[in-house]
Write a protein that holds these residues in place. Structure first.
Motif, short mmCIF file in Angstrom:
data_model
loop_
_atom_site.label_atom_id
_atom_site.label_comp_id
_atom_site.label_asym_id
_atom_site.label_seq_id
_atom_site.Cartn_x
_atom_site.Cartn_y
_atom_site.Cartn_z
N GLN A 108 0.84 -1.20 0.00
CA GLN A 108 0.00 0.00 0.00
C GLN A 108 0.87 1.25 0.00
O GLN A 108 0.60 2.22 -0.71
CB GLN A 108 -0.94 0.00 1.22
CG GLN A 108 -2.00 -1.06 1.19
CD GLN A 108 -2.98 -0.85 0.04
OE1 GLN A 108 -3.22 0.27 -0.39
NE2 GLN A 108 -3.52 -1.93 -0.47
N GLU A 109 1.93 1.21 0.81
CA GLU A 109 2.84 2.35 0.89
C GLU A 109 3.52 2.59 -0.45
O GLU A 109 3.65 3.74 -0.90
CB GLU A 109 3.88 2.07 1.98
CG GLU A 109 4.70 3.26 2.36
CD GLU A 109 5.63 2.93 3.53
OE1 GLU A 109 6.85 3.10 3.35
OE2 GLU A 109 5.13 2.49 4.57
N GLN A 110 3.94 1.51 -1.12
CA GLN A 110 4.58 1.65 -2.43
C GLN A 110 3.60 2.19 -3.46
O GLN A 110 3.98 3.00 -4.31
CB GLN A 110 5.15 0.31 -2.88
CG GLN A 110 6.39 -0.10 -2.13
CD GLN A 110 6.93 -1.45 -2.57
OE1 GLN A 110 6.32 -2.13 -3.38
NE2 GLN A 110 8.08 -1.83 -2.04
N LYS A 111 2.34 1.76 -3.39
CA LYS A 111 1.34 2.28 -4.32
C LYS A 111 1.13 3.77 -4.10
O LYS A 111 1.07 4.54 -5.06
CB LYS A 111 0.00 1.56 -4.12
CG LYS A 111 -0.13 0.25 -4.83
CD LYS A 111 -1.52 -0.30 -4.64
CE LYS A 111 -1.69 -1.64 -5.31
NZ LYS A 111 -3.05 -2.19 -5.09
N GLN A 112 1.04 4.17 -2.83
CA GLN A 112 0.85 5.59 -2.52
C GLN A 112 2.05 6.40 -2.99
O GLN A 112 1.89 7.49 -3.55
CB GLN A 112 0.63 5.78 -1.02
CG GLN A 112 -0.71 5.29 -0.54
CD GLN A 112 -0.86 5.36 0.98
OE1 GLN A 112 0.12 5.61 1.68
NE2 GLN A 112 -2.06 5.13 1.47
N GLN A 116 2.09 9.39 -5.68
CA GLN A 116 2.64 10.71 -5.37
C GLN A 116 3.70 11.11 -6.40
O GLN A 116 3.76 12.26 -6.82
CB GLN A 116 3.22 10.73 -3.96
CG GLN A 116 2.17 10.69 -2.87
CD GLN A 116 2.79 10.57 -1.47
OE1 GLN A 116 3.98 10.35 -1.34
NE2 GLN A 116 1.94 10.68 -0.46
N GLU A 117 4.53 10.14 -6.78
CA GLU A 117 5.56 10.41 -7.79
C GLU A 117 4.91 10.80 -9.12
O GLU A 117 5.35 11.73 -9.79
CB GLU A 117 6.46 9.20 -7.98
CG GLU A 117 7.40 8.94 -6.83
CD GLU A 117 8.18 7.63 -6.98
OE1 GLU A 117 7.89 6.87 -7.93
OE2 GLU A 117 9.07 7.39 -6.15
N GLU A 118 3.87 10.09 -9.49
CA GLU A 118 3.17 10.37 -10.74
C GLU A 118 2.56 11.78 -10.69
O GLU A 118 2.65 12.54 -11.65
CB GLU A 118 2.07 9.33 -10.97
CG GLU A 118 1.33 9.47 -12.28
CD GLU A 118 2.16 9.14 -13.50
OE1 GLU A 118 1.83 9.65 -14.58
OE2 GLU A 118 3.16 8.39 -13.38
N LYS A 119 1.96 12.12 -9.55
CA LYS A 119 1.35 13.45 -9.38
C LYS A 119 2.43 14.53 -9.46
O LYS A 119 2.24 15.56 -10.12
CB LYS A 119 0.62 13.50 -8.04
CG LYS A 119 -0.16 14.75 -7.82
CD LYS A 119 -0.90 14.71 -6.49
CE LYS A 119 -1.63 16.01 -6.23
NZ LYS A 119 -2.30 16.02 -4.93
N ALA A 120 3.55 14.31 -8.77
CA ALA A 120 4.65 15.29 -8.79
C ALA A 120 5.18 15.46 -10.21
O ALA A 120 5.47 16.58 -10.65
CB ALA A 120 5.76 14.85 -7.84
N TYR A 121 5.31 14.37 -10.94
CA TYR A 121 5.80 14.42 -12.33
C TYR A 121 4.84 15.27 -13.18
O TYR A 121 5.27 16.13 -13.95
CB TYR A 121 5.92 13.01 -12.90
CG TYR A 121 6.14 12.97 -14.39
CD1 TYR A 121 7.38 13.31 -14.94
CD2 TYR A 121 5.11 12.61 -15.25
CE1 TYR A 121 7.57 13.29 -16.30
CE2 TYR A 121 5.30 12.59 -16.62
CZ TYR A 121 6.53 12.94 -17.14
OH TYR A 121 6.73 12.91 -18.49
N LYS A 122 3.55 15.02 -13.04
CA LYS A 122 2.56 15.76 -13.83
C LYS A 122 2.59 17.26 -13.48
O LYS A 122 2.49 18.11 -14.36
CB LYS A 122 1.16 15.19 -13.61
CG LYS A 122 0.96 13.86 -14.30
CD LYS A 122 -0.43 13.29 -14.05
CE LYS A 122 -0.60 11.94 -14.75
NZ LYS A 122 -1.91 11.36 -14.48
N GLU A 123 2.72 17.57 -12.18
CA GLU A 123 2.78 18.97 -11.77
C GLU A 123 4.04 19.65 -12.31
O GLU A 123 3.98 20.79 -12.80
CB GLU A 123 2.73 19.08 -10.25
CG GLU A 123 1.37 18.81 -9.67
CD GLU A 123 1.33 18.92 -8.14
OE1 GLU A 123 2.27 19.48 -7.55
OE2 GLU A 123 0.34 18.44 -7.57
#
Length: 173
Positions: A108-112, A116-123
């Motif tokens: 679960q932690e790795q998925k989160q 978060q990494e995907e969100k940061a990349y998009k931002e």
């Protein structure tokens, strides 16, 4: 008449309504009239006869009861009070449950973290695209400055030789 009586007894026999005396009479009548019987009555006579022969030859040993009782006692007593296979299986199940209890939160932690990494990349990508569009917009205004720069250089170059001459004259005088 004897044939009718035998058929009635046969019917009662299959229904379980014959008394012991009637059953004995039925069997003896079948044995006595075996040659004249047909169909189911003949089959019953043969079956009773073979059953009697087997009964005569079947004898139990004197120690039969003792052997049976020994086997019953052996099976009723547990061979091993601690069945090690059951213990090992239980331990394995406990370890497996413990592992999954530890592993599931990790997943679960790795998925989160991945989300978060995907969100940061998009931002970051959106921010860089915004900066690029702003810089391209500003680049349009720089072209007018470039024209001014070019004009300044031309003016500078045209008047510069005079300065050199003025400096030379100033040194002479």
């Amino acid at each position: 008449m004897a044939l009718e009586k035998l058929e009635q007894w046969l019917e009662k026999y299959w229904l379980g309504e014959l008394s012991q005396v009637e059953e004995m009479q039925f069997k003896s009548e079948l044995k006595a009239n075996k040659g004249s019987l047909k169909g189911e009555l003949k089959q019953m006579a043969e079956w009773f006869e073979s059953h009697e022969e087997v009964k005569e030859h079947l004898r139990l040993d004197d120690d039969f009861d003792e052997k049976v009782m020994n086997k019953i006692h052996q099976k009723s007593q547990p061979k091993d009070s601690w069945n090690w296979m059951k213990v090992a299986a239980s331990i394995l199940v406990v370890f497996a449950l413990g592992f999954f209890a530890w592993w599931m939160p990790q997943q679960q932690e790795q998925k989160q973290l991945a989300q978060q990494e995907e969100k940061a990349y998009k931002e970051a990508k959106a921010t860089l695209e915004l900066m690029a569009s702003m810089m391209n917009h500003g680049k349009k205004h720089l072209s007018s400055l470039e024209m001014i720069n070019t004009a300044q250089e031309k003016v500078k170059n045209t008047f510069q030789p005079d300065r050199k001459e003025n400096k030379k004259e100033g040194q002479d005088g």
